[in-house]
Scaffold this active site. Sequence first.
Site, PDB file in Angstrom:
ATOM      1  N   TYR A 198      -1.571  -8.881  16.353  1.00  0.00           N
ATOM      2  CA  TYR A 198      -1.489  -7.823  15.335  1.00  0.00           C
ATOM      3  C   TYR A 198      -2.591  -6.792  15.570  1.00  0.00           C
ATOM      4  O   TYR A 198      -2.335  -5.588  15.644  1.00  0.00           O
ATOM      5  CB  TYR A 198      -1.617  -8.437  13.937  1.00  0.00           C
ATOM      6  CG  TYR A 198      -1.882  -7.423  12.845  1.00  0.00           C
ATOM      7  CD1 TYR A 198      -0.937  -6.445  12.534  1.00  0.00           C
ATOM      8  CD2 TYR A 198      -3.077  -7.443  12.122  1.00  0.00           C
ATOM      9  CE1 TYR A 198      -1.176  -5.514  11.534  1.00  0.00           C
ATOM     10  CE2 TYR A 198      -3.323  -6.519  11.121  1.00  0.00           C
ATOM     11  CZ  TYR A 198      -2.369  -5.559  10.828  1.00  0.00           C
ATOM     12  OH  TYR A 198      -2.609  -4.637   9.835  1.00  0.00           O
ATOM     13  N   ILE A 252       0.843  -1.204   0.000  1.00  0.00           N
ATOM     14  CA  ILE A 252       0.000   0.000   0.000  1.00  0.00           C
ATOM     15  C   ILE A 252       0.873   1.247   0.000  1.00  0.00           C
ATOM     16  O   ILE A 252       0.570   2.237  -0.674  1.00  0.00           O
ATOM     17  CB  ILE A 252      -0.972   0.009   1.195  1.00  0.00           C
ATOM     18  CG1 ILE A 252      -1.906  -1.211   1.142  1.00  0.00           C
ATOM     19  CG2 ILE A 252      -1.794   1.299   1.214  1.00  0.00           C
ATOM     20  CD1 ILE A 252      -2.831  -1.348   2.345  1.00  0.00           C
ATOM     21  N   ASN A 305      -9.879  -5.119   3.602  1.00  0.00           N
ATOM     22  CA  ASN A 305      -8.862  -5.983   2.977  1.00  0.00           C
ATOM     23  C   ASN A 305      -8.455  -5.448   1.596  1.00  0.00           C
ATOM     24  O   ASN A 305      -9.216  -5.525   0.641  1.00  0.00           O
ATOM     25  CB  ASN A 305      -9.399  -7.409   2.857  1.00  0.00           C
ATOM     26  CG  ASN A 305      -9.798  -7.960   4.210  1.00  0.00           C
ATOM     27  OD1 ASN A 305     -10.943  -7.830   4.632  1.00  0.00           O
ATOM     28  ND2 ASN A 305      -8.854  -8.564   4.914  1.00  0.00           N
ATOM     29  N   LYS A 322      -2.286  -2.868  16.957  1.00  0.00           N
ATOM     30  CA  LYS A 322      -2.860  -1.749  16.201  1.00  0.00           C
ATOM     31  C   LYS A 322      -3.829  -0.933  17.059  1.00  0.00           C
ATOM     32  O   LYS A 322      -3.844   0.299  16.984  1.00  0.00           O
ATOM     33  CB  LYS A 322      -3.572  -2.276  14.946  1.00  0.00           C
ATOM     34  CG  LYS A 322      -2.622  -2.635  13.806  1.00  0.00           C
ATOM     35  CD  LYS A 322      -1.919  -1.420  13.233  1.00  0.00           C
ATOM     36  CE  LYS A 322      -1.178  -1.728  11.952  1.00  0.00           C
ATOM     37  NZ  LYS A 322      -0.465  -0.546  11.411  1.00  0.00           N
ATOM     38  N   VAL A 370      -5.255 -12.647  -0.003  1.00  0.00           N
ATOM     39  CA  VAL A 370      -5.946 -13.800  -0.577  1.00  0.00           C
ATOM     40  C   VAL A 370      -6.133 -13.658  -2.084  1.00  0.00           C
ATOM     41  O   VAL A 370      -6.002 -14.639  -2.831  1.00  0.00           O
ATOM     42  CB  VAL A 370      -7.287 -14.034   0.158  1.00  0.00           C
ATOM     43  CG1 VAL A 370      -8.254 -12.874  -0.036  1.00  0.00           C
ATOM     44  CG2 VAL A 370      -7.929 -15.335  -0.289  1.00  0.00           C
ATOM     45  N   LEU A 386      12.384  -2.732   4.944  1.00  0.00           N
ATOM     46  CA  LEU A 386      12.324  -3.799   3.936  1.00  0.00           C
ATOM     47  C   LEU A 386      12.009  -5.174   4.533  1.00  0.00           C
ATOM     48  O   LEU A 386      12.254  -6.189   3.895  1.00  0.00           O
ATOM     49  CB  LEU A 386      13.620  -3.860   3.101  1.00  0.00           C
ATOM     50  CG  LEU A 386      13.986  -2.572   2.348  1.00  0.00           C
ATOM     51  CD1 LEU A 386      15.227  -2.798   1.493  1.00  0.00           C
ATOM     52  CD2 LEU A 386      12.824  -2.063   1.497  1.00  0.00           C
ATOM     53  N   SER A 387      11.434  -5.199   5.737  1.00  0.00           N
ATOM     54  CA  SER A 387      11.005  -6.487   6.297  1.00  0.00           C
ATOM     55  C   SER A 387       9.766  -6.995   5.557  1.00  0.00           C
ATOM     56  O   SER A 387       9.580  -8.204   5.400  1.00  0.00           O
ATOM     57  CB  SER A 387      10.717  -6.359   7.795  1.00  0.00           C
ATOM     58  OG  SER A 387       9.704  -5.401   8.035  1.00  0.00           O
ATOM     59  N   ALA A 404       4.837  -1.169   9.494  1.00  0.00           N
ATOM     60  CA  ALA A 404       4.326  -2.086  10.530  1.00  0.00           C
ATOM     61  C   ALA A 404       4.602  -3.530  10.143  1.00  0.00           C
ATOM     62  O   ALA A 404       4.819  -3.844   8.969  1.00  0.00           O
ATOM     63  CB  ALA A 404       2.809  -1.897  10.693  1.00  0.00           C
TER      64      ALA A 404
END
Length: 316
Positions: free
Chosen positions: A147, A12, A176, A151, A190, A33-34, A81
Amino acid sequence: MNVIVTGGAGFIGRWVVKRLLDDGHHVTVIDDLSNGQKENLVEFEGNNNLKSVVIGDLKNEELLEELFAKGDFSICYHLGASINVQDSIDDPRTTFFNDTVGTFYVMEQCKKRNIKVVFMSTCMVYDRCYDETGITEKHPTKPASPYAGAKVAAENMVLSYFYAYGLPTVVVRPFNTYGPFQKTGGEGGVVAIFINKKLNDEILQIYGDGTQTRDLLYVEDCARFVVEAGYSDKVNGEIINAGLGRDISVNELAQLIVQDPTKIEHVDHIHPQSEIQKLLCNYGKAQDLLGWKPEISLEEGVARTEAWIKEGYLLK
């Protein structure tokens, strides 16, 4: 404006950077860059408005201080994140430190310089949807994974800076999101995973019975929403949803993509306790405050995503 995008090399994030550059702003990116990839930003390398791409960790306070001290930023789009729900269950520590502690360090820099913060949260903080009017921002939260818990904690901290210090902040909760540049493997979404399996003539595997539903938002609609939340004072101190306003079961999604029931199988869910059975967005608040609504249908978005993934195969 000068703006900074944390996580700007991510899926995103890449589209947010594109939108900001298209709008003529000067953009700085920081990403460890994870999850993100340098390749996501390659097409912007000749754009003089992309000021720098810093490879670094948001938990490195010295690096953040140096970056923010010289940046003269008006807005911080904070997308950086750990984003994988399953990983957060297996390794909650990493997700907490990246998503909550990392956010605290970003907030401190923005408070010091009165920089507006657009905080990227997630629809995964919500309890399931119980009716067809969809989930509004007043819907109960239920952090069913670390997670989502990280958040929610970060959201509350971001909003506390609005109330305690008058810092302009907004929490955005996209549903999503899918589209080009999303990973097609285990860390992907997905839609991308299903399309990739279809193109490789592999079986599409669905967790559980497949009746769980998702509200799928095309990534360019998402990026437009995120960017415009930064431009508007009307949303300061608010939480805002964005989604398509239509949900689809995972079974129906698989059928839409592969159009062959023999290519679909159901497997045991890895972490069924964190599954949300029904997700459906009510984006009325975004429409009222920002004039935003989605423009790309699910069918069109899936077609665009498949074309992009196919193009990647041809380039290889």
